[in-house]
Design a protein around this motif. Structure first.
Motif, short mmCIF file in Angstrom:
data_model
loop_
_atom_site.label_atom_id
_atom_site.label_comp_id
_atom_site.label_asym_id
_atom_site.label_seq_id
_atom_site.Cartn_x
_atom_site.Cartn_y
_atom_site.Cartn_z
N ASP A 89 0.71 -1.44 0.04
CA ASP A 89 0.09 -0.14 0.02
C ASP A 89 1.00 1.06 -0.09
OD1 ASP A 89 -1.64 2.03 0.22
OD2 ASP A 89 -2.62 1.26 2.11
N THR A 91 0.36 4.26 -0.10
CA THR A 91 -0.14 5.47 0.80
C THR A 91 0.51 5.47 2.13
OG1 THR A 91 -2.12 4.22 1.37
CG2 THR A 91 -2.34 5.58 -0.70
N THR A 92 0.97 4.05 2.44
CA THR A 92 1.34 4.04 4.03
C THR A 92 2.81 4.23 4.05
OG1 THR A 92 1.47 1.76 3.79
CG2 THR A 92 -0.75 2.72 4.65
N ALA A 98 5.29 9.40 -5.73
CA ALA A 98 4.02 9.21 -6.55
C ALA A 98 4.33 9.40 -7.93
CB ALA A 98 2.79 10.04 -6.02
N ARG A 104 -1.56 1.97 -6.41
CA ARG A 104 -1.83 1.48 -5.03
C ARG A 104 -0.55 0.38 -4.47
NH1 ARG A 104 -4.25 4.87 -4.93
NH2 ARG A 104 -6.32 5.25 -4.90
#
Ligand code: SME
Length: 150
Positions: A89, A91-92, A98, A104
């Protein structure tokens, strides 16, 4: 590996067997990986140039990260650690740079020869936790094949 992974490995192996040009070898591998595995939404190769990873052939959306200093991002971390990194993930993970808001998960596999990093294969997926052992085995084998061409 399942059928999809085995088929892609076979296609890349065939394409590289008759390729002597390093750039075309990278382009073939990137294109076949992207086309052959449905959850590979972005596939690219970075090559080490001094203290930076420079984006080479890629398939998928254009990335703002065309030069990544060693130690920055997942890419820079994998090169420094000389080891594959899988992020379930993005995002963590505070290291993550990015490329697309849709990404993801990510896997980065160093391309190494004689204990030295030449570059790496970077694959992004729009699915969370898309990459498992079959992906790691496939991409590490392709990295070994590409190292012979660089
Ligand atoms: N996500 C990478 C940057 C490259 S883009 O995904 C194409 C990183 O964190 O190093």
């Amino acid at each position: 590996m399942n059928d999809v992974h085995a088929a892609v490995e076979s296609r890349v192996r065939d394409a590289l067997a008759r390729e002597t040009n390093p750039t075309r070898a990278l382009e073939s591998a990137v294109g076949l990986l992207r086309a052959g595995v449905p959850h590979y939404d972005w596939v690219g190769v970075y090559l080490l140039d001094g203290n930076e990873l420079v984006l080479g052939p890629f398939a998928g959306r254009s990335s703002p990260h065309t030069r990544i200093p060693l130690g920055r991002g997942i890419c820079g971390a994998a090169a420094c650690e000389q080891a594959t990194i899988v992020v379930d993930d993005v995002t963590t993970d505070t290291r993550y740079l990015a490329c697309s808001p849709d990404t993801r998960s990510e896997i980065v596999v160093p391309i190494m020869r004689d204990g030295t990093v030449l570059g790496e294969i970077d694959v992004d997926s729009d699915q969370r936790a898309a990459f498992g052992p079959r992906d790691q085995v496939l991409l590490e084998e392709i990295a070994r094949l590409l190292a012979e061409k660089l």
